[in-house]
Design a protein around this motif. Structure first.
Motif, short mmCIF file in Angstrom:
data_model
loop_
_atom_site.label_atom_id
_atom_site.label_comp_id
_atom_site.label_asym_id
_atom_site.label_seq_id
_atom_site.Cartn_x
_atom_site.Cartn_y
_atom_site.Cartn_z
N ASN A 143 0.82 -1.21 0.00
CA ASN A 143 0.00 0.00 0.00
C ASN A 143 0.86 1.27 0.00
O ASN A 143 0.76 2.13 0.87
CB ASN A 143 -0.96 0.01 1.19
N SER A 144 1.71 1.33 -1.01
CA SER A 144 2.56 2.51 -1.20
C SER A 144 2.93 2.61 -2.67
O SER A 144 2.85 1.62 -3.41
CB SER A 144 3.83 2.43 -0.34
N ASN A 224 -1.37 -3.34 -3.57
CA ASN A 224 -2.02 -2.13 -3.05
C ASN A 224 -3.52 -2.37 -2.91
O ASN A 224 -4.29 -2.19 -3.86
CB ASN A 224 -1.77 -0.93 -3.99
N PHE A 229 -4.23 4.05 -2.66
CA PHE A 229 -3.05 3.74 -3.48
C PHE A 229 -3.40 2.88 -4.70
O PHE A 229 -2.50 2.40 -5.38
CB PHE A 229 -1.98 3.03 -2.65
N ARG A 230 -4.67 2.70 -4.98
CA ARG A 230 -5.05 1.90 -6.14
C ARG A 230 -4.79 2.66 -7.43
O ARG A 230 -4.93 3.88 -7.49
CB ARG A 230 -6.53 1.53 -6.06
#
Length: 283
Positions: A143-144, A224, A229-230
């Motif tokens: 998730n980055s 993600n 963060f998508r």
């Protein structure tokens, strides 16, 4: 030759198997894009009508407004832009240096290195996505943006290195020698001689890297999972709910994601083809 004979010759020229096959390929490829574009301008009722209408009877831009406002597509487009631009810049910078080293510097095992680059470039993503998820979970990269940029660079760098190396093989060594005699250092030679000579291949590698990362789905979906963060392919795929599928909004978002890459390739198609054929006979 009579007018009728010339007409028959012209018809035979355009009805050969290659031309007919090319036209069929264009139709098969363009039909889904056409249907996506048409549906993006239809109202929800018309988009779900049966039988479907070939043209929107009452064109509307509401699907685009809803996609950019209520569906968080603006955020997804931003995430895709950050990840893709960053990945492309890093790939091009590393590929230029690695391609120059493989083309100019004496080294052992150059052949196996080139074969390894080709093998990595065709390696299936699905085979490594699970271990990649476990590694990034331990490193705190899930998730980055960096969690996507790093694997994107790793997967697309080999093809770019291969292309840059083959292109630099065609660059005369005399140009670099002349720059050295004039007192140019390594960085100045790289900027003044190598960059202009490798321009077409560098541009082509950039277009391919950007397009591939922009449309990549599996790693973006796996690494993600948070909405902030998508990227745009994942955002389009998950849009909707269990009771209805808003095809108009989905296709509008898909058009917003597809048009920039399509225009990039169409506008610079000659440069892309030049980069693909530059040094193609080199091994």
């Amino acid at each position: 030759m009579s007018r009728r004979g010339r007409r028959r010759t012209g018809v035979r020229r355009y009805l050969n198997p290659v031309t007919v096959g090319g036209l069929l390929l264009v139709v098969v490829t363009a039909a889904p894009l056409y249907w996506m574009a048409v549906t993006s301008f239809k109202s929800p009722v018309e988009a779900g009508a049966s039988p479907p209408t070939p043209f929107p009877e009452d064109p509307t831009l509401d699907n685009y407004r809803h996609a950019l406002d209520a569906a968080d597509m603006g955020r997804y487009l931003y995430n895709s832009a950050v990840v893709c631009v960053s990945s492309t810049v890093i790939v091009l910078a590393l590929a230029l240096l690695a391609g120059y080293a493989l083309a100019r510097l004496p080294m052992r095992g150059r052949g196996p290195v080139m074969v390894g680059l080709l093998m990595i470039s065709v390696f299936p993503v699905i085979a490594v996505v699970t271990p990649l998820y476990l590694v990034e979970r331990e490193l705190g990269l899930l998730n980055s943006h960096a969690g996507l940029i790093i694997p994107y660079v790793a997967f697309h760098l080999p093809f770019a290195v291969w292309m840059l190396r083959n292109s630099l093989l065609d660059l005369p060594r005399e140009l670099e020698e002349a720059a050295t005699i004039d007192g140019a250092g390594v960085l100045r030679t790289l900027r003044s001689v190598i960059l202009p000579g490798a321009g077409p291949a560098l541009f082509t590698a950039g277009v391919f890297t950007f397009a591939a990362t922009w449309t990549e789905f599996l790693m973006a979906l796996t690494l993600n999972s948070e909405n902030d963060f998508r990227t745009i392919p994942v955002g389009i795929a998950i849009y909707g709910d269990r009771y209805q599928v808003p095809y108009g909004v989905i296709f509008a978002a898909a058009m917003a994601a597809t048009v920039p890459v399509a225009l990039l390739v169409l506008v610079f198609r000659r440069a892309v083809l030049s980069g693909l054929t530059d040094g193609a006979v080199k091994g």
